[in-house]
Design a protein around this motif. Structure first.
Motif, short mmCIF file in Angstrom:
data_model
loop_
_atom_site.label_atom_id
_atom_site.label_comp_id
_atom_site.label_asym_id
_atom_site.label_seq_id
_atom_site.Cartn_x
_atom_site.Cartn_y
_atom_site.Cartn_z
N ARG A 112 -4.55 8.29 3.77
CA ARG A 112 -5.05 7.38 2.73
C ARG A 112 -3.90 6.53 2.18
O ARG A 112 -2.80 7.03 1.96
N THR A 163 -7.50 2.33 -0.75
CA THR A 163 -7.66 0.92 -0.38
C THR A 163 -7.78 0.76 1.14
O THR A 163 -8.52 -0.09 1.63
N ASP A 164 -7.09 1.62 1.84
CA ASP A 164 -7.08 1.53 3.31
C ASP A 164 -6.62 2.87 3.85
O ASP A 164 -6.33 3.80 3.08
N ARG A 165 -6.48 2.95 5.17
CA ARG A 165 -5.94 4.15 5.81
C ARG A 165 -4.89 3.72 6.83
O ARG A 165 -4.99 2.65 7.44
N SER A 166 -3.92 4.57 7.04
CA SER A 166 -2.88 4.30 8.03
C SER A 166 -3.44 4.52 9.43
O SER A 166 -4.52 5.10 9.59
N LEU A 173 0.85 -1.19 0.00
CA LEU A 173 0.00 0.00 0.00
C LEU A 173 0.89 1.24 0.00
O LEU A 173 1.94 1.27 0.65
#
Length: 315
Positions: free
Chosen positions: A43, A35-38, A6
């Protein structure tokens, strides 16, 4: 880029060449969602996001709007269908731009007034049906009522040969030619001149002996006087006498009357009418619009013939 890794928005920007602001803009509109977040809420994007961004950039450069692009990347719309529809829309825009460019070029070249510019703009934007009605009105004014004339079948062919057909994708020269041709066809004086020429032809055909080939007088004069003109024969010289005698004799047979002074005066007037520069201009514009070869100019040989007749005809 690794398929399982990512990436931050900054890393994605470096890979794609887009700015962080642009990627965030597309992300906020759901076109390229993260796709996801930290853990800190930033982002994160996978490798597929880069491919989507490349597609989005391409579609934007092609002029598609964002709602349509979102449907394409989400596979709600077929890209080939969208491309076909967009290509059709662009074709219309290109045609409009060509028309505008042609009108502006004509205005610049002719030094047109605002009123003339408005007329040219309207003429350039006519639909195919409107153009046909305009030319149909011109041809009716010129040939109307001659259905029963002996030359009616020939006139039908002449009408077809005088009909402009602007192509679906005309170039600037064709549009300019169409505008000028349309203006000319609406000129009452031009219509009257062409009508007189057609009526003279009808009279000649009606009076001609059935045993005599019904050749157009302008064509006869061209064939007889053309070689003399090319050879540099002076129309007032004795060398021109047999040439003049040949085409006046043809005209006398055509009308069924003697070859005398009055007939030569009549023929000179007839040739001057055929030699009207507006007639030749119409034919040249017609050739441009229809993509035909430029027509032969009859002006030099008609000028020669009229002068040869005048010097041999007492005032």
């Amino acid at each position: 880029m690794d398929g399982d890794t990512l990436y931050s928005i900054g890393e994605l920007a470096r890979w794609t060449g887009l700015t962080v602001k642009t990627i965030r803009f597309y992300s906020d509109r759901g076109i390229v969602a993260p796709t996801d977040r930290s853990p800190a809420g930033y982002r994160l994007y996978n490798i597929d996001a880069a491919a989507r961004l490349d597609l989005v950039r391409t579609l934007r450069e092609l002029g598609l709007d964002l709602p349509t692009i979102r449907k394409v990347v989400d596979r709600e719309l077929s890209l080939p269908e969208v491309a076909a529809a967009h290509a059709e829309a662009l074709a219309v825009q290109i045609r409009v731009l060509r028309l505008r460019r042609a009108v502006l070029m004509a205005v610049a070249e002719r030094g047109s007034t605002p009123e003339e510019t408005e007329l040219m703009h309207r003429l350039a934007q006519l639909s195919q049906d409107e153009r046909r009605r305009l030319i149909g009105d011109f041809l009716d004014a010129v040939f109307g009522g001659l259905d029963a004339a002996p030359a009616a079948p020939a006139f039908a062919g002449v009408m077809r040969s005088m009909t402009p057909e602007l192509p679906d994708n005309p170039d600037a020269e064709q549009v300019q030619a169409w505008v000028e041709l349309a203006e000319l066809s609406m000129d009452p004086d031009f219509r009257a001149m062409v009508r007189r020429t057609v009526e003279d032809t009808a009279v000649e055909q009606a009076r001609s002996d059935a045993t005599v080939p019904r050749r157009d007088i302008a064509a006869t004069v061209r064939d007889e006087a053309g070689p003399a003109l090319t050879a540099g024969v002076d129309p007032a010289s004795p060398q021109a006498d047999p040439i003049v005698a040949a085409f006046t004799a043809h005209y006398a047979r055509l009308l069924g009357r003697p070859d005398d002074v009055e007939l030569r005066r009549l023929l000179a007037t007839r040739l001057e009418s055929v030699n009207d520069p507006r007639r030749e201009r119409y034919l040249r514009l017609l050739a441009v619009v229809n993509g035909w070869p430029a027509p032969e100019s009859l002006a030099p040989v008609l000028d020669w013939s009229v002068e040869a007749l005048r010097v041999r005809t007492p005032r």
